[in-house]
Scaffold this active site. Structure first.
Site, PDB file in Angstrom:
ATOM      1  N   LYS A   1      60.280  -4.571 -24.715  1.00 55.70           N
ATOM      2  CA  LYS A   1      59.093  -5.416 -24.863  1.00 55.70           C
ATOM      3  C   LYS A   1      59.295  -6.765 -24.205  1.00 55.70           C
ATOM      4  CE  LYS A   1      56.271  -7.806 -28.330  1.00 55.70           C
ATOM      5  NZ  LYS A   1      56.009  -8.045 -29.758  1.00 55.70           N
TER       6      LYS A   1
ATOM      7  N   ASP B   1      59.914  -8.002 -35.773  1.00 55.35           N
ATOM      8  CA  ASP B   1      60.488  -8.632 -34.590  1.00 55.35           C
ATOM      9  C   ASP B   1      61.478  -9.695 -35.060  1.00 55.35           C
ATOM     10  OD1 ASP B   1      58.340  -7.164 -33.566  1.00 55.35           O
ATOM     11  OD2 ASP B   1      57.985  -8.600 -31.950  1.00 55.35           O
TER      12      ASP B   1
ATOM     13  N   LYS C   1      63.648  -6.938 -26.926  1.00 53.02           N
ATOM     14  CA  LYS C   1      62.529  -7.798 -26.534  1.00 53.02           C
ATOM     15  C   LYS C   1      63.077  -9.053 -25.895  1.00 53.02           C
ATOM     16  CE  LYS C   1      58.861 -10.418 -28.897  1.00 53.02           C
ATOM     17  NZ  LYS C   1      58.100 -10.597 -30.141  1.00 53.02           N
TER      18      LYS C   1
END
Lengths: 329, 327
Positions: free
Chosen positions: B263, B159, B227
């Site tokens: 996400k 991430d 995300k």
């Protein structure tokens, strides 16, 4: 306002002039006009959950009547989800309330009595309507309820001396027992005493540091819902007391089965419901107060309602010298 | 229901041209249709009003559990905490073995090896934040080293945070190149690669238009997942900005055929919220996205609420925080 409504209002105005006390009229349809020519301002009664005044999640209401069957107001008909939300709010408030000093809780409870005294007239009226009492009899009930708050306010920092203390043990230890609040108490308030009865079951539970989800008397919930307004303005942290109006038979089962409720007071349940709820409550070993613990609400209570929601914590602490240096610690 | 965005008609070739130079990229990103903020918020709110009950709810709860990136990203993280979180990820509710596993455990790079060991053989993935998370304020070589470390320690997913400073200053190509470089750093020696999730920190991008640009920038640069946020700022995932990400992923799929995961992270705490997001996925991206391959929740406390709701459905009794772990 539509034309039809306007006509209805005018008609209501006429009716009001000839018959000032137009009781029994459905005030939801069109505003009544009072004797002085003002439009009457009707109160929307709401639930009290987490220090806020929501309507029922279900959107339902039911009609509340006085003892003669005349319409008084619509009260929210709480659903099991309202009960669930109330338990969440009560759990959230528990840490702060149980952690507050007993002295502080006493001050807060006394403050409730002060606020109640200031709104005495309103409660006298509501209790008189709800229970079909004369104003003098209703005033007696309200005064007794105020006094009961004061009485329990005094007990907050004294109950530990009664329920706990130093235990004699055969060894070099201090052995101290202290009472601690059990957690969330679900209360089915008495059906026969809408205000004094409610206060008599509510105050002892919160005096000792528990938080409460209470279901008001089914047929006479208005004094309870007004009490919520007093609690909201008297330093009681939001969520410590949550008040629901609705059917005991609908709200009792989810509360009795709820795994996050630690005690349940079945005073307001009939024998059959109480039996069913006690079985459901056994699942997570709730403290259960059976109906009939108190028969006369006017009589000064004993301690049993406070002691019912306490758990005992016992601490052993060594005394005497612990080392060669003779230190006591 | 008319779509809020008009699907960009650019084909794959045109998209390749868009990244040819800083000017071309800017022209492309600023040429994206503006976001109708009122329409977006209304659509997100409308999708949140669905009532999901009984068997559909049970399905949604299990799906949501299987989509969680169970996260611990604190300065105070210890190996013990990561191990206990991993144990929870493998078996979220020890009283009911039917409970699905979570998708991944998300940790800082130095905890990847610990998590990997704790999760061995379970099928639960290890995700690691990298690139000077959460601020992203470090030199590129440092960020790349951070990423390589995490991948070498066994992270299945990375991430990364984008450089919001560069993005907001309009240096789009710099952000683009950085994502490219991190993507390359995700490659393993055996030829496979860790999946790359690109965090925009939507709360810091100020406008919906910026969020849409960031989505396209990241997708063009090769992100596998987009995300919303780090969970470390005031505004995290909200239904509107997550919907915007989903619409970008849908449009990108329509334009290129490439599937991108989404996400939302931070601020999703209740089952009700999670179900709203699942409805949004179904309505925006379609059923194909309803798996943890393509949709994840970045969350920690959400799992406990899902488990309590699951217990309620299973037993008929409301559960309480005493019956789930304290994290």
């Amino acid at each position: 306002m539509s034309e039809q409504d306007e006509r209805a209002t005018k008609a209501a105005g006429k009716a009001a002039k000839t018959k000032p006390k137009a009781k029994g009229a459905k005030a939801g349809a069109a505003a009544e006009v009072t004797a002085t020519g003002r439009l009457s301002v009707l109160k929307t009664y709401k639930l009290f959950v987490g220090g806020k005044f929501p309507r029922s999640e279900s959107g339902r209401v039911y009609e509340v009547t006085d003892s003669e069957g005349n319409w008084l107001a619509n009260a929210p008909l709480a659903s099991r989800k309202d009960a669930r939300d109330a338990v969440v709010a009560a759990r959230k408030a528990f840490g702060g309330w149980s952690g507050a000093t007993a002295y502080n809780r006493g001050q807060v409870l006394y403050r409730v009595a002060e606020m109640l005294e200031g709104r005495r007239e309103q409660f006298v009226g509501e209790v008189a309507d709800a229970e079909g009492l004369s104003r003098a009899k209703a005033a007696e009930q309200v005064d007794a309820a105020v006094d009961r708050w004061v009485w329990y306010a005094g007990w907050t920092d004294k109950v530990a001396q009664v329920a706990g203390g130093a235990n004699p043990v055969a060894g070099p230890y201090f052995n101290l027992s202290t009472p601690e609040p059990t957690g969330i108490v679900a209360v089915l308030a008495p059906q026969d005493s809408s205000f004094l009865g409610l206060v008599s079951v509510l105050a002892p539970a919160i005096a000792t540091g528990n938080t409460v989800v209470a279901v008001a008397a089914e047929r006479a919930p208005l004094p309870a819902l007004s009490l919520a307004e007093v609690l909201a303005t008297s330093d009681v942290p939001g969520g410590v007391v949550n008040l629901l109006s609705g059917r005991a038979a609908e709200l009792g089962p989810p509360l009795a089965a709820h795994q996050d409720v630690n005690a349940i007071d079945l005073t307001g349940a009939d024998a059959e419901l109480a039996r069913e709820l006690e079985i459901a409550a056994a699942d997570n070993l709730k403290r259960v107060v059976r109906p009939g613990l108190t028969s006369d609400w006017a009589v000064e209570p004993g301690l049993e309602r406070m002691l019912a929601y306490l758990e005992t914590k016992t601490v052993w602490h060594p005394t005497g010298s612990l080392g060669a240096a003779g230190s006591a610690y | 229901m008319p779509s809020v965005t008009s699907t960009p008609t650019a084909g794959t070739a045109a998209l390749a041209d868009a990244t040819a130079s800083d000017a071309a990229l800017r022209r492309f990103l600023h040429g994206l249709p503006g976001v109708d903020a009122v329409g977006l918020e209304a659509r997100a709110a409308m999708l949140g009003t669905r009532s999901i009950k009984t068997t559909a709810k049970a399905y949604a709860i299990d799906l949501a559990i299987s989509m969680i990136d169970l996260t611990t990203l604190e300065g105070a993280d210890t190996a013990g905490k990561v191990r206990s979180l991993s144990a929870k990820g493998r078996r979220p509710d020890p009283t009911d073995p039917e409970t699905p596993k979570v998708a991944a455990i998300c940790v800082y790079p130095d905890m990847v090896a610990t998590a990997k060991e704790a999760l061995a053989g379970s099928g639960v993935k290890v995700a690691s934040v990298a690139t000077a998370f959460p601020a992203g304020r470090a030199a590129l070589p440092v960020k790349l080293a951070d990423t390589r470390d995490a991948v070498a320690a066994g992270a299945d997913e990375i991430d990364m945070v984008i450089d919001r400073g560069a993005f907001l200053s309009g240096r789009y190509l710099q952000v683009f190149e950085e994502i490219r470089a991190v993507k390359e750093a995700c490659a393993r020696e055996d030829g496979s690669a860790a999946r790359l999730k690109v965090i925009f920190e939507t709360g810091e991008l100020s406008t919906y238009d910026n969020i849409r640009r960031a989505c396209w920038l990241a997708m063009l640069a090769g992100a596998d997942f987009i995300k919303t946020s780090t969970g470390k700022v005031g505004v995290n995932a909200t239904p509107p900005n997550t919907l915007l990400l989903m619409e970008a992923a849908r449009d990108f799929h329509a334009a290129t055929g490439t599937r991108i995961g989404v996400k939302p992270a931070g601020g999703i705490r209740t089952t009700k919220d999670a179900v709203k997001y699942l409805v949004m996925v179904n309505e925006t991206l379609g059923e194909d996205w309803l798996s943890n391959e393509w949709f994840r929740f970045g969350a920690s406390s959400l799992l406990n609420d899902l488990l309590m709701q699951r217990q309620k459905l299973r037993t008929g009794r409301y559960s309480g925080p005493d019956y789930v772990t304290v994290d």
